[in-house]
Design an enzyme around this catalytic site. Structure first.
Site, PDB file in Angstrom:
ATOM      1  N   GLU A 114     -37.936  36.316  18.702  1.00  0.00           N
ATOM      2  CA  GLU A 114     -38.376  37.089  19.858  1.00  0.00           C
ATOM      3  C   GLU A 114     -39.591  37.920  19.464  1.00  0.00           C
ATOM      4  O   GLU A 114     -40.048  37.878  18.320  1.00  0.00           O
ATOM      5  CB  GLU A 114     -37.239  37.985  20.383  1.00  0.00           C
ATOM      6  CG  GLU A 114     -36.081  37.182  20.946  1.00  0.00           C
ATOM      7  CD  GLU A 114     -34.946  38.049  21.470  1.00  0.00           C
ATOM      8  OE1 GLU A 114     -35.108  39.288  21.533  1.00  0.00           O
ATOM      9  OE2 GLU A 114     -33.890  37.494  21.806  1.00  0.00           O
ATOM     10  N   HIS A 230     -39.052  47.137  29.760  1.00  0.00           N
ATOM     11  CA  HIS A 230     -39.062  45.703  29.465  1.00  0.00           C
ATOM     12  C   HIS A 230     -40.180  45.062  30.276  1.00  0.00           C
ATOM     13  O   HIS A 230     -40.314  45.333  31.471  1.00  0.00           O
ATOM     14  CB  HIS A 230     -37.716  45.064  29.821  1.00  0.00           C
ATOM     15  CG  HIS A 230     -37.514  43.738  29.158  1.00  0.00           C
ATOM     16  ND1 HIS A 230     -38.175  42.600  29.569  1.00  0.00           N
ATOM     17  CD2 HIS A 230     -36.755  43.367  28.097  1.00  0.00           C
ATOM     18  CE1 HIS A 230     -37.820  41.586  28.795  1.00  0.00           C
ATOM     19  NE2 HIS A 230     -36.968  42.027  27.893  1.00  0.00           N
ATOM     20  N   ARG A 276     -42.988  45.173  22.662  1.00  0.00           N
ATOM     21  CA  ARG A 276     -42.698  45.352  24.081  1.00  0.00           C
ATOM     22  C   ARG A 276     -43.616  46.347  24.778  1.00  0.00           C
ATOM     23  O   ARG A 276     -44.037  46.136  25.911  1.00  0.00           O
ATOM     24  CB  ARG A 276     -41.248  45.804  24.260  1.00  0.00           C
ATOM     25  CG  ARG A 276     -40.260  44.674  24.177  1.00  0.00           C
ATOM     26  CD  ARG A 276     -38.854  45.168  24.398  1.00  0.00           C
ATOM     27  NE  ARG A 276     -37.921  44.054  24.365  1.00  0.00           N
ATOM     28  CZ  ARG A 276     -36.610  44.198  24.370  1.00  0.00           C
ATOM     29  NH1 ARG A 276     -36.083  45.417  24.386  1.00  0.00           N
ATOM     30  NH2 ARG A 276     -35.814  43.149  24.357  1.00  0.00           N
ATOM     31  N   HIS A 340     -35.876  50.086  30.515  1.00  0.00           N
ATOM     32  CA  HIS A 340     -34.900  49.222  29.856  1.00  0.00           C
ATOM     33  C   HIS A 340     -34.099  49.915  28.762  1.00  0.00           C
ATOM     34  O   HIS A 340     -32.880  49.759  28.690  1.00  0.00           O
ATOM     35  CB  HIS A 340     -35.641  48.020  29.258  1.00  0.00           C
ATOM     36  CG  HIS A 340     -34.761  47.020  28.587  1.00  0.00           C
ATOM     37  ND1 HIS A 340     -33.729  46.367  29.244  1.00  0.00           N
ATOM     38  CD2 HIS A 340     -34.748  46.541  27.307  1.00  0.00           C
ATOM     39  CE1 HIS A 340     -33.123  45.541  28.403  1.00  0.00           C
ATOM     40  NE2 HIS A 340     -33.712  45.637  27.223  1.00  0.00           N
ATOM     41  N   ARG A 375     -38.727  50.184  20.147  1.00  0.00           N
ATOM     42  CA  ARG A 375     -37.643  49.414  19.537  1.00  0.00           C
ATOM     43  C   ARG A 375     -38.024  47.952  19.354  1.00  0.00           C
ATOM     44  O   ARG A 375     -38.595  47.324  20.253  1.00  0.00           O
ATOM     45  CB  ARG A 375     -36.387  49.500  20.415  1.00  0.00           C
ATOM     46  CG  ARG A 375     -35.232  48.656  19.916  1.00  0.00           C
ATOM     47  CD  ARG A 375     -33.985  48.874  20.756  1.00  0.00           C
ATOM     48  NE  ARG A 375     -34.111  48.388  22.108  1.00  0.00           N
ATOM     49  CZ  ARG A 375     -33.849  47.134  22.506  1.00  0.00           C
ATOM     50  NH1 ARG A 375     -33.479  46.229  21.622  1.00  0.00           N
ATOM     51  NH2 ARG A 375     -33.980  46.787  23.763  1.00  0.00           N
TER      52      ARG A 375
END
Length: 536
Positions: A114, A230, A276, A340, A375
Site C-alpha cells: 500500500e 483518506h 496519504r 479517516h 500515519r
C-alpha cells in the site's frame, strides 16, 4: 462475574485495542467492556486495507520501521515505532493462533503493498474485510472467557475520580438509566472522532468520547492537529462516504481528474503510492472548481489493471459499488477525501499510561507519537494489538488492589435525573451539524490562522447554545456525543492554530513550509487549555 457496582478492570471500547487489552486482563480479574452499540460496530470492524506487519526477520522489521518514520514527516517518536514493528509479528502470530484467518496464496500468507510502503507486508482477510475478521476473532475469544462481560448499547458519560485517581466510570444505557461502576483501572480504547467532520469514513459511533472524557478529567492530549483524511472515499449523490481502500492503489489504480489526466506526478514522485496526506491534498486540489463552492470530479481508475480478479480481491467494495451501478473493472469511480484517522489523542507513555493515575489509553484514542504527523497505511490495526496488550500489562502492574476498590465504592453516584426530562434530539442534531460544517470549513485539509480563529469563535457560540440546551435537562447519549465532539473540536482548532508550520496531515496555507527548528516537536494540550510543544 462483574457486579452491578464494580469490576476489576473497565474497558471503554470494543475495537482491536480494547478487546486485546480485555483478553490480557481477563486472566487476572473480572473485565467489563463497555461499547455504545454492538461489539461489531467500531472503526476496527470497518478497516478494509489490512494490517501491516513485517515477517519476523531483523531486516524486514528495520524496513518497516524506516517506512513508518518516513511517512510520519519528521515527527514519529522512534521508540514507539520500534515497539510497534518489533512486537507486531508476535501479536499477529498470536491472533492467528486465536482463530483469525488471513488470506493465503500457495499455502503462505498473502502480503500486499500500500501507499508509502517500500515492500509488500500488508495482510488481508477476505480481500477487503480485515478489520471485521480481526474484530470477529477477538470478540469470539472474549465472549468465550468467563471473566469478560460486555455492556452493549451503553455509553460512558464520565470518569469517576477520587483523590486525583480514576476509580471507575459513569454509564448510561439505552433506556437512559445511569449507574456508576468502580474499577481498579480504566482503559480508553474508544477510537477516534471522525464524526467531528461532515465527510468521514468513520461509523456514527466515532465521536471522540474517550478522548473528551479524559480531557475533562484533567488528562493531557497530544498532537490533536494531525487528522488524517483518506484520499479516496466514495463520492456519489445520496451515498455514504464509503472507504475505497488504499489497497486499490496498491494493486495499480490510477487517480484521474475530470479531464482524464493522471495528476499525481505533479505532486509526488511516488505517484499514487505517496503518503496519504500528500495524496489527499492532491485529490482535494484537483477537485476544486473555478468558483467558491464549486467542485470538479476526481476518479479512481482500475480499468487498465490486468492479472487480478478485482471482484474476488475486493468483494465488499465490489458489492457496495454494484448498488450504484458501478464496477471496478469497467468504470471510473468518483472519489473525494474524507476524515479517516486521528494521529493525536490522549497523551500516553509506551505502556498506555496517561497523565492521570488509574487511567490508560490505547489505539486511535491514544497518542504515543508512533504515527508522527501522518500515519503509515495499515499501521493502525497493528497499533491496537501491540499497545492494547501493553496497556493491559501496565494496568496489572499499577492498578489498585481489590480492597482499595471496595473502599472507593463510597464515591458518590451520578447525580439525580432532572424531572424536566431528556433533551430533545433535533436541536442537538442541529448543533452537531453546525459544528461539523465549521470544522470541515476551517480545520480540514487546508487551514490558515484567520480561519482557525474564526472557527474558535464559532465553536464558542455553539458551546454556549449547547450549555443552554443541556441546562436543567436529563442527559442522553446524543447530548453526551455532542459535548464530546465539541471538546475534541476545540482541541483540534487550538492545536492547529498553535502549530505555525505545515507538516504531514497539518497544512497551513499561511505557513506552507515545514519548520524543524521550532516545530519538530509534539503538541501537548494540558488541562489549562494551553498548547505547548515538547521533544520526545
Amino acid at each position: 462475574m462483574v457486579s452491578r457496582g464494580g469490576c476489576d478492570f473497565l474497558v471503554m471500547g470494543a475495537g482491536v485495542a480494547g478487546l486485546r487489552a480485555a483478553l490480557e486482563l481477563a486472566a487476572h480479574g473480572d473485565v467489563l467492556v463497555v461499547t455504545k452499540e454492538s461489539v461489531s460496530e467500531s472503526n476496527t470492524h470497518y478497516a478494509q486495507g489490512g494490517i501491516a506487519v513485517a515477517e519476523n526477520d531483523r531486516d524486514e522489521i528495520a524496513l518497516h520501521l524506516d517506512d513508518t518514520v518516513n511517512a510520519g514527516d519528521g515527527l514519529v517518536y522512534r521508540a514507539a515505532a520500534e515497539v510497534l514493528v518489533s512486537e507486531g509479528p508476535e501479536r499477529v502470530a498470536e491472533l492467528i493462533e486465536w482463530g483469525a484467518k488471513f488470506d493465503e496464496e500457495n499455502g503462505r500468507l498473502l502480503r500486499t503493498r500500500e501507499a508509502a510502503h517500500s515492500v509488500s507486508r500488508i495482510l488481508h482477510a477476505n480481500g477487503d474485510a480485515t478489520g471485521a475478521e480481526i474484530s470477529r476473532s477477538l470478540a469470539a475469544m472474549a465472549r468465550a472467557h468467563g471473566h469478560v462481560e460486555f455492556a452493549e448499547w451503553t455509553s460512558v458519560t464520565g470518569l469517576a475520580m477520587h483523590h486525583g485517581r480514576v476509580v471507575g466510570a459513569d454509564l448510561l444505557d439505552a433506556e437512559n438509566n445511569a449507574r456508576r461502576v468502580c474499577a481498579r483501572a480504566v482503559l480508553i480504547g474508544a477510537g477516534g472522532a471522525g464524526q467531528v467532520y461532515s465527510d468521514t469514513t468513520n461509523p456514527g459511533v466515532a465521536t471522540g468520547d474517550g478522548i473528551a472524557l479524559a480531557a475533562e478529567a484533567g488528562a493531557e492530549l497530544a498532537d490533536m492537529e494531525f487528522y488524517q483524511f483518506h484520499p479516496t472515499a466514495f463520492f456519489f449523490p445520496g451515498a455514504p462516504r464509503f472507504l475505497l481502500s488504499e489497497a486499490l492503489r496498491g494493486e495499480g489504480a490510477y487517480l484521474r481528474n475530470d479531464r482524464g489526466e493522471r495528476f499525481m506526478e505533479r505532486y509526488s514522485p511516488m505517484l499514487e503510492l505517496a503518503p496519504r496526506a500528500v495524496v489527499a491534498r492532491a485529490v482535494a486540489r484537483e477537485g476544486m472548481g473555478e468558483g467558491p463552492g464549486e467542485a470538479r470530479a476526481v476518479y479512481l481508475d482500475m480499468r487498465h489493471v490486468r492479472g487480478v480478479d478485482l471482484h474476488k480481491r475486493f468483494p465488499r467494495i465490489s458489492a457496495f459499488l454494484a448498488k450504484y451501478g458501478l464496477d471496478l473493472q469497467s468504470d471510473l469511480i468518483p472519489v473525494r477525501p474524507a476524515a479517516h484517522y486521528m494521529m493525536g489523542g490522549v497523551n500516553t507513555d509506551l505502556h498506555g499510561r496517561t497523565t492521570l493515575p488509574g487511567l490508560y489509553a490505547a489505539g486511535e484514542a491514544a497518542c504515543t507519537g508512533v504515527h508522527g504527523a501522518n500515519r503509515l497505511a495499515s499501521n493502525s490495526l497493528l497499533e491496537g494489538l501491540v499497545f492494547g496488550a501493553r496497556a493491559a500489562k501496565a494496568m496489572l502492574a499499577d492498578g489498585l488492589d481489590g480492597a482499595s476498590v471496595a473502599a472507593e465504592s463510597a464515591v458518590r453516584e451520578p447525580g439525580p435525573v432532572n424531572p424536566t426530562g431528556a433533551v430533545e434530539s433535533s436541536p442537538v442534531e442541529a448543533l452537531i451539524t453546525r459544528l461539523q460544517e465549521l470544522m470541515s470549513h476551517y480545520a480540514s485539509l487546508v487551514r490558515d490562522g484567520a480561519g482557525l480563529e474564526y472557527g474558535l469563535a464559532g465553536h464558542r457560540r455553539i458551546g454556549e447554545e449547547l450549555d443552554a440546551l443541556a441546562s436543567g435537562a436529563r442527559g442522553t447519549r446524543r447530548l453526551a456525543e455532542a459535548k464530546a465532539l465539541h471538546r475534541v473540536a476545540k482541541a483540534i482548532l487550538a492545536s492547529a492554530l498553535a502549530r505555525t508550520e505545515s507538516r504531514g496531515a497539518h497544512f497551513r496555507s499561511d505557513y506552507p513550509q515545514r519548520n524543524d527548528r521550532e516545530f519538530e516537536k509534539h503538541s501537548v494540550l494540558g488541562p489549562d487549555g494551553v498548547v505547548r510543544f515538547e521533544s520526545w
